[in-house]
Every structure is written in structure tokens, then in C-alpha cells.
Motif scaffolding. Structure first.
Motif, short mmCIF file in Angstrom:
data_model
loop_
_atom_site.label_atom_id
_atom_site.label_comp_id
_atom_site.label_asym_id
_atom_site.label_seq_id
_atom_site.Cartn_x
_atom_site.Cartn_y
_atom_site.Cartn_z
N PHE A 90 -63.98 -38.17 7.83
CA PHE A 90 -64.60 -38.80 6.92
C PHE A 90 -66.32 -38.17 7.22
O PHE A 90 -67.16 -38.76 7.12
N GLY A 91 -66.23 -37.19 8.12
CA GLY A 91 -67.20 -36.36 8.51
C GLY A 91 -67.07 -36.00 9.91
O GLY A 91 -66.31 -36.34 10.32
N GLY A 92 -68.13 -34.74 10.33
CA GLY A 92 -67.59 -34.13 11.30
C GLY A 92 -69.70 -33.30 11.68
O GLY A 92 -69.41 -32.93 10.84
N ALA A 93 -69.29 -33.38 13.05
CA ALA A 93 -70.97 -31.94 13.11
C ALA A 93 -71.13 -31.98 14.91
O ALA A 93 -69.89 -32.50 15.66
N TYR A 94 -71.33 -30.97 14.78
CA TYR A 94 -71.78 -30.69 16.59
C TYR A 94 -73.22 -31.15 16.68
O TYR A 94 -74.30 -30.55 15.90
N GLY A 95 -73.07 -31.36 17.83
CA GLY A 95 -74.54 -31.38 18.81
C GLY A 95 -75.02 -30.40 19.84
O GLY A 95 -73.90 -30.54 20.38
N ILE A 120 -68.05 -33.86 -3.41
CA ILE A 120 -68.81 -32.39 -2.67
C ILE A 120 -69.29 -32.21 -1.82
O ILE A 120 -70.23 -32.62 -1.07
N LYS A 121 -69.00 -30.85 -1.12
CA LYS A 121 -68.88 -30.73 0.86
C LYS A 121 -69.31 -29.32 0.13
O LYS A 121 -68.95 -28.21 0.16
N SER A 122 -70.32 -28.95 1.20
CA SER A 122 -71.00 -27.90 1.49
C SER A 122 -70.67 -26.90 2.98
O SER A 122 -70.35 -27.68 3.54
N LEU A 123 -70.58 -25.76 2.57
CA LEU A 123 -70.53 -24.54 4.21
C LEU A 123 -71.33 -23.67 4.24
O LEU A 123 -71.09 -23.23 3.63
N HIS A 124 -71.90 -23.44 5.48
CA HIS A 124 -72.59 -22.17 6.17
C HIS A 124 -71.78 -21.44 6.47
O HIS A 124 -71.81 -21.97 8.05
N ASP A 125 -71.70 -20.45 6.25
CA ASP A 125 -70.98 -19.21 7.30
C ASP A 125 -72.23 -18.71 7.90
O ASP A 125 -72.56 -17.38 6.63
N ALA A 139 -66.18 -30.87 6.46
CA ALA A 139 -66.36 -29.09 5.97
C ALA A 139 -67.47 -29.27 7.48
O ALA A 139 -68.58 -30.80 6.87
N MET A 140 -67.89 -28.10 8.57
CA MET A 140 -68.84 -28.29 9.64
C MET A 140 -68.96 -27.05 10.09
O MET A 140 -67.84 -26.66 10.02
N GLU A 141 -69.67 -27.33 10.35
CA GLU A 141 -70.14 -26.22 11.59
C GLU A 141 -69.04 -26.26 12.61
O GLU A 141 -69.54 -27.37 13.61
N PHE A 142 -68.57 -25.48 13.13
CA PHE A 142 -67.78 -25.34 14.35
C PHE A 142 -68.12 -24.82 15.72
O PHE A 142 -68.81 -23.69 15.84
N ILE A 143 -68.57 -25.67 17.30
CA ILE A 143 -69.16 -24.49 17.69
C ILE A 143 -67.98 -24.70 19.26
O ILE A 143 -67.64 -26.16 19.73
N SER A 166 -66.98 -19.40 24.10
CA SER A 166 -67.22 -20.92 24.26
C SER A 166 -68.85 -20.45 23.58
O SER A 166 -69.49 -19.57 23.75
N GLY A 167 -69.77 -20.69 23.23
CA GLY A 167 -70.63 -21.21 22.12
C GLY A 167 -70.75 -20.59 20.59
O GLY A 167 -71.46 -20.29 20.00
N ALA A 168 -69.14 -20.07 20.49
CA ALA A 168 -68.93 -19.45 18.65
C ALA A 168 -69.18 -20.41 17.89
O ALA A 168 -68.29 -21.41 17.83
N GLU A 169 -70.04 -20.25 17.18
CA GLU A 169 -70.37 -20.85 15.83
C GLU A 169 -69.89 -20.09 14.80
O GLU A 169 -69.19 -18.88 14.93
N ALA A 170 -68.61 -21.38 13.60
CA ALA A 170 -67.89 -20.96 12.95
C ALA A 170 -68.11 -21.76 11.74
O ALA A 170 -67.70 -22.63 11.89
N PRO A 171 -67.37 -21.38 10.18
CA PRO A 171 -67.68 -22.37 9.31
C PRO A 171 -66.28 -23.02 10.07
O PRO A 171 -64.75 -22.32 10.03
N ALA A 172 -65.98 -24.39 9.52
CA ALA A 172 -64.94 -25.14 10.11
C ALA A 172 -64.44 -25.92 8.66
O ALA A 172 -65.71 -26.80 8.11
N VAL A 173 -62.63 -26.92 8.80
CA VAL A 173 -62.66 -27.22 7.19
C VAL A 173 -61.85 -28.06 8.16
O VAL A 173 -61.21 -27.48 9.38
#
Length: 487
Positions: free
Chosen positions: A50-55, A289-294, A336-340, A372-379
Motif C-alpha cells: 500500500f505504498g513505499g519510499a526511501y529516506g 493513479i501512480k507516477s514514477l520518476h526515472d 511505485a517508488m524510487e528505490f535506492i 550501494s546508493g544506486a537510485e532506480a525506478p521501482a514497482v
């Protein structure tokens, strides 16, 4: 003919237009087969995400979070650790609820309208006593914002915003001295559906309205001005900030178009595919609706539920905001979330698997999981598994515009795409007709030979569908035609 991107609503005789495609998206140099979703190296969540994120904390360390209808989790190596609050028990999200997250200093905040504001500095989340419940959380200018709230004084207030005391996410008592405040946005009807940082300001959305908030200090504290027009959105996840702190820009999927907002007024960007998308969209489920940034590839993915999807979020269009071109990459997603990625070392290999056979065979060597620390669009897919959009392309296709007119017979002899990255294999199906308005006639399927497709067909109007296998990039298509006669 240079490819102009996916544009099904444009006149289908416009040169370079792609009228249909699958897993085919814009890139800086042309159009490419979309990367597949591959495992991020994490086990499946216990239930629907039901939702995700990185901090990212102030020391640049980072944490990855996800939530289900009853639990909150943190990614630890390849496992999801339950960090649900100790006091208060499990959560109870409604079917149309969603976890939203925001980082405030070294604290991760999480909200869902059915429960109290949650905070985690390390380890388990805990209730923030005295804070309103809210469906949306955002941070800006040393304050936390909550939108669409519920608390003891004003009750359930879908139209209300709150801001915390300066630099204190635990203080929600309105006071000029601390700068905590609350108010409503009544000049446009409807509830608040999104709130996103905009540099040192904040933009608040309703379905058909937008407000921009500016910090002005005591006694008003935050001043909100309604933006002219009826642009808005149905979901907090429909808005992406593609800009920087100094030059913020929002791109979002509204209730009837796609928009770009640079601080002045929103501009529509969806004219080439708006009709097609909104005919597919199940409007009553637009809150999904969900959006995701690459960020690396300057693309935004918009996922939405279709009328034929049975309630699932199963369609996706992809926007390249530097080129102003679109593509398509349909897949079913839960979130959908940006993953690190946390990266893997020799010391942590054993945490994933005791044997080589135990590693996920779907992980590629350049997966963000390893770095480590690599950002990527993820679902999160339909099996609750976190996947990054970084896998090798498998199958894709694109269909070009109509070539020719009603007056001239043309003998087609060759079609040669300009491959900037050649697919493993490809075939082309030729379609033809003799007059605009006629139904297309499917012709032969030709296998690619030496990067081209050779065939003979005499007709007035030709169209081609390319079926591609493997990674590839194409910028232009050369078509060899010889005019035969006029009628």
C-alpha cells in the motif's frame, strides 16, 4: 523519417508518428525497447503493498520502507523487517487508503487517514501524540504538512491543511510563536488530493483546482493562492517533481489531461494521447493513479487502472520531459517508488543466501541491487515483490503511421530502420489499403535480414508494425517506395 513518439490521437498520416506500441518508450536518442522489471533482491512482502519510499538521513545513510494494510516494514538486506508500532498494534487501512511517507531530518514520517501520524527515527514506528490523522504528508521549509485530516477539534476535514511547529514534527498546537497553524482551502470544491513541495513553497491539489502556498510568517504563517484554471489531480501519487530546489517543476496526470507546472500556470502536455488514455482509464478508480520518476533517463511513468483491468493498476504511458515525447509500457503494479540499493559486500553475501544456487536468477550484473546508493525506478508487482525497471528488454513492438495517399500507387521494396542499438531479432508486418477510410489489409510478415526488411507490395497506403526481441534503440525509419501511377 524521424520517430516522433507514441501519439495515437494525432492524424495517422503525420510523418514519424507511432500510432501503437508495446513496451516501447522514448530515450534521448530515439525510441527504445523498455527495460523489464527485475527483482531488487528483496523477498516478497507478506501482503499487498500500500505504498513505499526511501529516506535519506542527514549523514547520507538511507532506509527503505513499505507498508501493507496492517503493517509497516523496513528493508534489511534482502528481508522486510516488521517495524509496526509497538504500542497501538496493527494498522487498519481501508481499501482506498494508501501509505504516504516523508523524510524530516533523521525521522521518517508515515500517514494513512485511518490512523495517527507515525514516526521512526530508528527501528519501529510510533504514534506522534497530538498530531492529526491525515492522508497526505509533506515537508517544506523546516515544517511538516498534513492534508485531508481528522482530529478532535475540527473532525474529519478533507479540505483542511495543518503545518507543524518549526523544526518539530511532534508539536501540532496552533501558535504564532511556534508557527504551527491550520486552515482550509474553500475557494474550490472538493477534498485535497495531493500536496507536494515546490522549492520553498508547496503546491496543493484538488481534482480540479491547484493552490500554491508561500511561507509569510506571523500572523498568517502560510498564504495559499489559488492558481487560475481547473487543472488538478485525483491522487498524491499522480504528481512528480522533475525539477530542482532552485527550479521546481511538477508534472502530473489530471482528471482529463496531463500537465506541466513551472510556478506560473499549468500547461497541458498530453494532446497527442489524452483521448486514448482517458478512454481506457476507469475514472471511478482514478485515486489509484501512480507516477514514477526515472531521473537518469528523464522519464516519468504514469500507471493507471483500465476499465478492463478488474480494479488493478494495469496500464502505463511514459513521458520523456526533455523531448516532449511519449511511449507505452503496460504492466500491473501495486505501488511505485524510487528505490535506492544498499549494495552487497562479502560480509553480507551470506545474509542473502548460504549458497550460489540460492541467489535470485533474475538479478542481472548491473542491477541496482549490487551497488550501494544506486537510485532506480521501482514497482511492486502483483506478487508483492519489489522490482527495479532495469532488466534487459525482452519483447516490444511499434506501429508506424500511414505512408502514402489516395492518389498514387507506390511499390514498397524495402524498410530499413536506423538502429542505434540493434535488436537480437525482429520481424515486420506490412499492412496496406487503397483509400483513406478503408480497413487495413494485413500482408506478409518479413524477418529482418542485415538490419532491413525486404518485400514487394503495390498499394496507395502502407503501414508497418515492427516486432522486436531484445534491447534496441531506433531513431529513424527509411522506407523505399517507387511511385507507379496516378488515378
Amino acid at each position: 523519417m524521424k520517430l516522433l513518439g507514441y501519439a495515437p490521437d494525432v492524424d495517422q498520416t503525420v510523418e514519424g508518428v507511432i500510432v501503437d506500441c508495446e513496451a516501447f518508450i522514448p530515450t534521448e536518442k530515439g525510441m527504445q525497447a523498455a527495460p523489464t522489471a527485475e527483482s531488487a533482491g528483496a523477498a516478497a512482502l507478506a501482503a499487498v503493498c500500500f505504498g513505499g519510499a526511501y529516506g535519506r538521513d542527514l549523514d547520507d545513510s538511507f532506509r527503505v520502507f513499505a507498508g501493507t494494510a496492517t503493517k509497516l516494514y523496513e528493508l534489511s538486506g534482502s528481508s522486510w523487517t516488521d517495524i509496526t508500532r509497538v504500542s497501538g498494534g496493527d494498522y487498519t487501512l481501508g481499501a482506498d487508503s494508501y501509505w504516504r511517507f516523508a523524510q524530516f531530518g533523521n525521522t521518517m514520517l508515515a500517514v494513512a487517514k485511518t490512523d495517527t501520524l507515525q514516526a521512526s527515527g530508528a527501528g519501529a514506528f510510533a504514534d506522534v501524540s497530538g498530531a492529526p490523522s491525515a492522508s497526505i504528508v509533506e515537508t517544506v521549509s523546516n515544517q511538516v504538512f498534513l492534508f485531508d485530516t481528522n482530529e478532535g477539534t475540527y473532525g474529519d476535514s478533507p479540505n483542511r491543511w495543518w503545518c507543524s511547529a518549526l523544526r518539530d514534527h511532534t508539536d501540532w498546537t496552533p501558535s504564532i510563536s511556534t508557527q504551527s497553524a491550520t486552515n482550509t482551502l474553500p475557494s474550490a470544491s472538493g477534498r485535497i488530493t495531493a500536496g507536494k513541495r515546490f522549492g520553498e513553497q508547496i503546491v496543493v491539489y484538488k481534482e480540479r483546482a491547484m493552490y500554491i502556498g508561500t511561507y509569510v510568517g506571523a500572523p498568517v504563517i502560510w498564504d495559499f493562492r489559488q492558481i487560475a484554471g481547473e487543472a488538478g489531480c485525483s491522487s498524491n501519487e499522480a504528481v512528480i517533481n522533475i525539477g530542482s530546489a532552485d527550479n521546481p517543476v511538477h508534472i502530473f496526470m489530471g482528471v482529463d489531461d496531463f500537465w506541466r507546472f513551472d510556478g506560473a500556470r499549468p500547461s497541458p502536455i498530453g494532446s497527442t494521447l489524452r483521448k486514448t488514455v482517458y478512454e481506457e482509464l476507469d475514472a471511478k478508480l482514478s485515486y489509484k493513479i501512480k507516477s514514477l520518476h526515472d531521473r537518469i533517463n528523464q522519464r516519468v511513468y504514469f500507471y493507471y487502472p483500465s476499465k478492463t483491468g478488474g480494479g488493478a493498476v494495469d496500464k502505463c504511458v511514459v513521458y520523456h520531459y526533455r523531448k516532449n515525447q511519449w511511449g507505452r509500457d503496460d504492466r500491473t503494479v501495486e505501488a511505485a517508488m524510487e528505490f535506492i540499493g544498499g549494495g552487497v559486500t562479502y560480509d553480507t553475501l551470506g545474509d542473502i543466501s548460504a549458497t550460489y544456487d540460492g541467489y535470485d536468477a533474475g538479478l542481472t550484473f548491473d542491477s541496482p541491487f549490487w551497488t550501494s546508493g544506486a537510485e532506480a525506478p521501482a514497482v511492486f508487482n502483483g506478487s508483492h515483490v519489489l522490482q527495479t525497471l532495469s532488466g534487459a528488454a525482452v519483447n516490444s513492438s511499434f506501429t508506424m503511421h500511414d505512408i502514402g495517399d489516395d492518389t498514387t500507387y507506390n511499390l514498397l521494396s524495402r524498410v530499413k530502420p536506423v538502429w542505434l542499438g540493434k535488436p537480437t531479432s525482429a520481424s515486420m508486418v506490412n499492412f496496406y489499403k487503397y483509400n483513406q477510410g478503408d480497413n487495413l489489409i494485413e500482408d506478409v510478415e518479413t524477418t529482418m535480414n542485415e538490419s532491413r526488411f525486404d518485400l514487394f507490395r503495390s498499394a496507395r497506403i502502407h503501414r508497418f508494425r515492427f516486432n522486436l526481441v531484445g534491447d534496441c534503440v531506433v531513431s529513424d525509419v527509411n522506407v523505399f517506395l517507387q511511385g507507379e501511377s496516378f488515378e
